[in-house]
Structures are given as C-alpha cells and as structure tokens.
Design a protein around this motif. Structure first.
Motif, PDB file in Angstrom:
ATOM      1  N   GLY A  23      12.264   4.063   0.840  1.00  0.00           N
ATOM      2  CA  GLY A  23      11.667   5.136   0.037  1.00  0.00           C
ATOM      3  C   GLY A  23      12.206   4.789  -0.870  1.00  0.00           C
ATOM      4  O   GLY A  23      11.229   5.383  -2.031  1.00  0.00           O
ATOM      5  N   TYR A  24      13.221   4.752  -1.593  1.00  0.00           N
ATOM      6  CA  TYR A  24      13.799   4.867  -3.071  1.00  0.00           C
ATOM      7  C   TYR A  24      12.828   3.136  -3.510  1.00  0.00           C
ATOM      8  O   TYR A  24      12.513   3.185  -4.874  1.00  0.00           O
ATOM      9  CB  TYR A  24      14.825   4.431  -3.606  1.00  0.00           C
ATOM     10  CG  TYR A  24      15.425   4.591  -5.350  1.00  0.00           C
ATOM     11  CD1 TYR A  24      15.668   5.385  -5.373  1.00  0.00           C
ATOM     12  CD2 TYR A  24      15.608   3.230  -5.132  1.00  0.00           C
ATOM     13  CE1 TYR A  24      16.108   6.022  -6.740  1.00  0.00           C
ATOM     14  CE2 TYR A  24      16.142   3.478  -6.375  1.00  0.00           C
ATOM     15  CZ  TYR A  24      16.022   4.871  -7.441  1.00  0.00           C
ATOM     16  OH  TYR A  24      16.247   4.741  -8.949  1.00  0.00           O
ATOM     17  N   ALA A  25      12.477   1.810  -3.271  1.00  0.00           N
ATOM     18  CA  ALA A  25      12.087   1.764  -3.234  1.00  0.00           C
ATOM     19  C   ALA A  25      10.565   1.597  -3.550  1.00  0.00           C
ATOM     20  O   ALA A  25       9.435   1.359  -4.445  1.00  0.00           O
ATOM     21  CB  ALA A  25      11.635   0.209  -2.458  1.00  0.00           C
ATOM     22  N   ILE A  26      10.240   2.177  -2.731  1.00  0.00           N
ATOM     23  CA  ILE A  26       8.253   2.697  -3.208  1.00  0.00           C
ATOM     24  C   ILE A  26       8.081   3.930  -3.874  1.00  0.00           C
ATOM     25  O   ILE A  26       7.406   3.386  -5.089  1.00  0.00           O
ATOM     26  CB  ILE A  26       7.960   2.965  -1.579  1.00  0.00           C
ATOM     27  CG1 ILE A  26       8.396   1.881  -0.487  1.00  0.00           C
ATOM     28  CG2 ILE A  26       6.832   3.788  -1.938  1.00  0.00           C
ATOM     29  CD1 ILE A  26       7.608   2.648   0.596  1.00  0.00           C
ATOM     30  N   TRP A  27       9.098   4.550  -4.072  1.00  0.00           N
ATOM     31  CA  TRP A  27       9.129   6.136  -5.144  1.00  0.00           C
ATOM     32  C   TRP A  27       9.177   4.845  -6.874  1.00  0.00           C
ATOM     33  O   TRP A  27       8.446   5.499  -8.089  1.00  0.00           O
ATOM     34  CB  TRP A  27      10.250   6.270  -5.206  1.00  0.00           C
ATOM     35  CG  TRP A  27       9.907   7.875  -5.725  1.00  0.00           C
ATOM     36  CD1 TRP A  27       9.596   8.599  -6.117  1.00  0.00           C
ATOM     37  CD2 TRP A  27      11.361   8.198  -6.683  1.00  0.00           C
ATOM     38  NE1 TRP A  27       9.749   9.151  -7.278  1.00  0.00           N
ATOM     39  CE2 TRP A  27      11.858   9.207  -7.713  1.00  0.00           C
ATOM     40  CE3 TRP A  27      13.350   7.317  -7.330  1.00  0.00           C
ATOM     41  CZ2 TRP A  27      11.963   9.752  -8.213  1.00  0.00           C
ATOM     42  CZ3 TRP A  27      13.938   7.766  -7.407  1.00  0.00           C
ATOM     43  CH2 TRP A  27      13.448   9.156  -7.956  1.00  0.00           C
ATOM     44  N   THR A  28       9.816   4.295  -6.795  1.00  0.00           N
ATOM     45  CA  THR A  28      10.639   3.543  -7.916  1.00  0.00           C
ATOM     46  C   THR A  28       8.978   2.470  -8.384  1.00  0.00           C
ATOM     47  O   THR A  28       8.396   2.908  -9.604  1.00  0.00           O
ATOM     48  CB  THR A  28      11.990   2.895  -8.386  1.00  0.00           C
ATOM     49  OG1 THR A  28      11.868   1.796  -7.346  1.00  0.00           O
ATOM     50  CG2 THR A  28      12.748   4.105  -8.193  1.00  0.00           C
ATOM     51  N   SER A  29       9.049   1.995  -7.484  1.00  0.00           N
ATOM     52  CA  SER A  29       7.787   0.887  -7.923  1.00  0.00           C
ATOM     53  C   SER A  29       6.494   1.649  -8.357  1.00  0.00           C
ATOM     54  O   SER A  29       5.463   0.884  -8.771  1.00  0.00           O
ATOM     55  CB  SER A  29       7.458   0.446  -6.938  1.00  0.00           C
ATOM     56  OG  SER A  29       8.714  -0.761  -5.787  1.00  0.00           O
TER      57      SER A  29
END
Length: 106
Positions: free
Chosen positions: A58-64
């Motif tokens: 979730g964090y990777a998708i959010w920041t990306s």
C-alpha cells in the motif's frame, strides 16, 4: 473501498507536494497550512487503505502513484521539463505498481 481510500490518499499527497513547493520554506502561511492539512488527510486515508493492503504494498503504491502524478503535473502546469529519462522512470514505476498488483500481494 480500499482502492478508493488509496486514490484519495494519492490526490492529497500530490497536493502536499504542490503546496509545499508554494510554501517557500513555510514562509507563506496559507500554503503552509495547505501542506500540513493535506498531509494529515493523505495519511488518514492511507491508514484506511492499509486496513486491507499489506503495509509495504500500500505504501509503495501510494508513494509511487503520487510521485508520477507530481512529475506529470509539474510538466503540464509548472513548466518543468519531462525528458526521456523521466518518462522512462515513470514507465518503470508503472510496471512496478502493476507487478505488485498482479502478484497477488495487494
């Protein structure tokens, strides 16, 4: 619903970046307030999305996705250059986010 929450978190994270740039080192109070409020809203909706997503995914998708959005908006509205290296980086991010999703981790 978790995708909806993540989408809202992404929009507010993009707002954070734009407002922070306009805040000029937090010397403009209105833009500073927009930065801080947007950051809080983004984090709140991210936390709702993370009730379903694995935290790392979730964090990777959010920041990306937010990062790609900021680069694209910078090129469209703020006169920032979008060269082939940035385009290649955007493509790599998109491939990575798609890879996370089809891996069954999200």
């Amino acid at each position: 619903m978790h995708w909806f929450y993540l989408g809202i978190a992404v929009l507010f994270e993009i707002t954070v970046a734009i407002a922070a740039g306009k805040a000029r080192g937090f010397t403009h109070i209105g833009w500073t307030a927009a930065t801080l409020v947007s950051g809080g809203v983004a984090t709140y909706f991210l936390s709702l999305a993370l009730l379903t997503f694995d935290v790392g995914v979730g964090y990777a998708i959010w920041t990306s996705v937010a990062g790609v959005g900021i680069v694209v908006l910078g090129a469209l509205f703020f006169g920032q250059r979008l060269n082939w290296r940035k385009a290649l980086g955007i493509a790599a991010v998109i491939v990575g986010v798609v890879g996370l999703n089809i891996s069954g981790m999200a």
